[in-house]
Design a protein around this motif. Structure first.
Motif, PDB file in Angstrom:
ATOM      1  N   MET A 182     -60.940  -6.276  29.961  1.00 51.35           N
ATOM      2  CA  MET A 182     -60.200  -4.992  29.644  1.00 51.35           C
ATOM      3  C   MET A 182     -60.177  -4.628  28.094  1.00 51.35           C
ATOM      4  N   LEU A 183     -59.973  -5.326  27.267  1.00 46.06           N
ATOM      5  CA  LEU A 183     -60.070  -5.112  25.839  1.00 46.06           C
ATOM      6  C   LEU A 183     -61.731  -4.933  25.277  1.00 46.06           C
ATOM      7  N   ARG A 184     -62.730  -5.442  26.236  1.00 46.59           N
ATOM      8  CA  ARG A 184     -63.990  -5.279  25.779  1.00 46.59           C
ATOM      9  C   ARG A 184     -64.334  -3.829  26.364  1.00 46.59           C
ATOM     10  N   GLU A 185     -63.878  -3.500  27.487  1.00 43.33           N
ATOM     11  CA  GLU A 185     -64.368  -2.260  28.330  1.00 43.33           C
ATOM     12  C   GLU A 185     -63.576  -1.237  27.916  1.00 43.33           C
ATOM     13  N   GLY A 186     -62.159  -1.358  27.599  1.00 37.08           N
ATOM     14  CA  GLY A 186     -61.480  -0.067  27.518  1.00 37.08           C
ATOM     15  C   GLY A 186     -60.811   0.135  26.147  1.00 37.08           C
ATOM     16  N   PRO A 189     -56.394  -4.306  35.823  1.00 36.29           N
ATOM     17  CA  PRO A 189     -55.367  -4.076  34.877  1.00 36.29           C
ATOM     18  C   PRO A 189     -54.143  -4.389  35.599  1.00 36.29           C
ATOM     19  N   TRP A 190     -54.164  -4.112  37.170  1.00 32.87           N
ATOM     20  CA  TRP A 190     -53.082  -4.110  37.823  1.00 32.87           C
ATOM     21  C   TRP A 190     -52.713  -5.489  38.289  1.00 32.87           C
ATOM     22  N   VAL A 191     -53.669  -6.394  38.540  1.00 34.65           N
ATOM     23  CA  VAL A 191     -53.599  -7.859  38.649  1.00 34.65           C
ATOM     24  C   VAL A 191     -53.335  -8.435  37.405  1.00 34.65           C
ATOM     25  N   VAL A 240     -49.505  -8.041  36.784  1.00 33.78           N
ATOM     26  CA  VAL A 240     -48.635  -8.808  37.833  1.00 33.78           C
ATOM     27  C   VAL A 240     -48.679 -10.351  37.344  1.00 33.78           C
ATOM     28  N   LEU A 241     -49.838 -10.925  37.044  1.00 34.03           N
ATOM     29  CA  LEU A 241     -49.866 -12.109  36.430  1.00 34.03           C
ATOM     30  C   LEU A 241     -49.198 -12.416  35.201  1.00 34.03           C
ATOM     31  N   TRP A 242     -49.456 -11.536  34.316  1.00 35.57           N
ATOM     32  CA  TRP A 242     -48.733 -11.654  32.980  1.00 35.57           C
ATOM     33  C   TRP A 242     -47.181 -11.821  32.828  1.00 35.57           C
ATOM     34  N   SER A 243     -46.694 -10.915  34.076  1.00 35.80           N
ATOM     35  CA  SER A 243     -45.248 -10.722  33.884  1.00 35.80           C
ATOM     36  C   SER A 243     -44.633 -11.981  34.391  1.00 35.80           C
ATOM     37  N   VAL A 248     -51.540 -22.631  33.723  1.00 36.05           N
ATOM     38  CA  VAL A 248     -52.663 -23.032  33.166  1.00 36.05           C
ATOM     39  C   VAL A 248     -53.621 -22.045  34.119  1.00 36.05           C
ATOM     40  N   LEU A 249     -53.448 -22.048  35.182  1.00 34.41           N
ATOM     41  CA  LEU A 249     -54.611 -21.571  36.116  1.00 34.41           C
ATOM     42  C   LEU A 249     -54.428 -20.167  36.146  1.00 34.41           C
ATOM     43  N   MET A 250     -53.233 -19.490  36.545  1.00 33.42           N
ATOM     44  CA  MET A 250     -52.991 -18.149  36.732  1.00 33.42           C
ATOM     45  C   MET A 250     -52.799 -17.323  35.446  1.00 33.42           C
ATOM     46  N   LEU A 251     -52.248 -17.935  34.362  1.00 33.50           N
ATOM     47  CA  LEU A 251     -52.313 -17.257  33.125  1.00 33.50           C
ATOM     48  C   LEU A 251     -53.103 -17.273  32.274  1.00 33.50           C
TER      49      LEU A 251
END
Length: 300
Positions: A232-236, A8-10, A13-16, A218-221
């Motif tokens: 995250m949505l599948r497991e949390g 979630p923390w990675v 950071v990427l999403w921001s 493309v690559l990071m987001l």
């Protein structure tokens, strides 16, 4: 630390970085054209992953679900967000969209009968919203950039909330890589049509910053961050996942300070701390009281 703890923390950071990436790339291109190029390149990336890993292909019903969630999350929401920024809506307002989404997600989850929050978690949601608002108030302030900007902002908020809920409760079952391919296929169709309708004839001013912004998006987001979000949505729990988004305005403000020399005020720094405290309360509150059997059957 287990992978499930740092993911979630990675992701946050990427999403921001999506907001600063948009600010970097949009001066050289129309918003829908930028997104159509991004979605097309992302499709090629996932096609390569599918060819190399050969994941299970989704059923027809699973493909339809991915088309719906992808159209909302990657096509509709990002289209609204980029159009709003292009119209002059400041980065603070883009962060406000993300700041309101967790609370709206929680309210809709309760309305659907999927979960109930404990008092500590409601306090955390309120603190997170207050912190996100302080970050915005302490940076550039809020301006809707006219009626069109306001419409895009509201539309983006509705689409990201609806897309998140749909992906959680109706979009499961498909392999993450194959599912993402179909999501971006839908998003490419949406943004491509919008580009043809509203930006035909406009040119792209190719430059170093534009290429960097496109490659990063493309690559990071679109690849890494979205795969993390789907896991995250599948497991949390969906509202716990959404609570992390309260940290986005603060991280966006820090990036704007580092990249564009936008100074952080004491009020904004206090908002970052308050938002972090709100997220901690939501996550430490344990799994919200829920219709457990119903959610487990959906997740299964």
């Amino acid at each position: 630390m287990r992978a499930s703890q740092w993911i979630p923390w990675v992701f946050v950071v990427l999403w921001s970085t999506g907001f600063t990436g948009a600010k970097l790339g949009l001066p050289y291109c129309g918003p829908f054209t930028f997104l159509a190029m991004r979605m097309g390149l992302t499709l090629l990336c996932f096609a390569g992953l599918i060819a190399a890993l050969r994941p299970a292909w989704p059923t027809a019903a699973q493909m339809r679900s991915q088309w719906i969630s992808g159209g909302m999350l990657h096509g509709g929401y990002l289209g609204c967000l980029f159009a709003a920024i292009k119209l002059g809506v400041p980065a603070g307002l883009a962060a406000l969209i993300m700041g309101l989404q967790p609370l709206l997600t929680a309210l809709l989850s309760m309305a659907l009968g999927e979960q109930r929050f404990r008092p500590r978690q409601w306090l955390g949601m309120a603190l997170g919203l207050a912190g996100a608002s302080l970050v915005i108030a302490g940076s550039k302030g809020v301006s809707f950039g006219g009626g069109a900007g306001a419409a895009f902002v509201i539309g983006g908020l509705v689409l990201i909330t609806g897309g998140t809920l749909f992906q959680k409760y109706r979009g499961g079952g498909a392999n993450p890589i194959a599912g993402a391919f179909h999501q971006y296929l839908s998003a490419f169709a949406v943004t491509g049509i919008l580009a043809l309708l509203f930006e035909r004839g406009q040119t792209v001013a190719w430059s170093g910053p534009f290429v960097f912004a496109l490659a990063w998006s493309v690559l990071m987001l679109s690849v890494l961050a979205i795969l993390l979000l789907m896991r995250m949505l599948r497991e949390g729990d969906v509202s716990q996942v959404a609570a992390y988004l309260y940290l986005v305005p603060g991280l966006t403000a820090v990036q704007a300070w580092l990249l564009f020399d936008e100074r952080l005020s004491a009020l904004a720094m206090g908002g970052i701390v308050l938002a972090a405290a709100g997220v901690a309360l939501v996550l430490r509150g344990g799994k919200p009281r829920a219709a457990a059997e119903r959610i487990d059957s959906i997740k299964g």
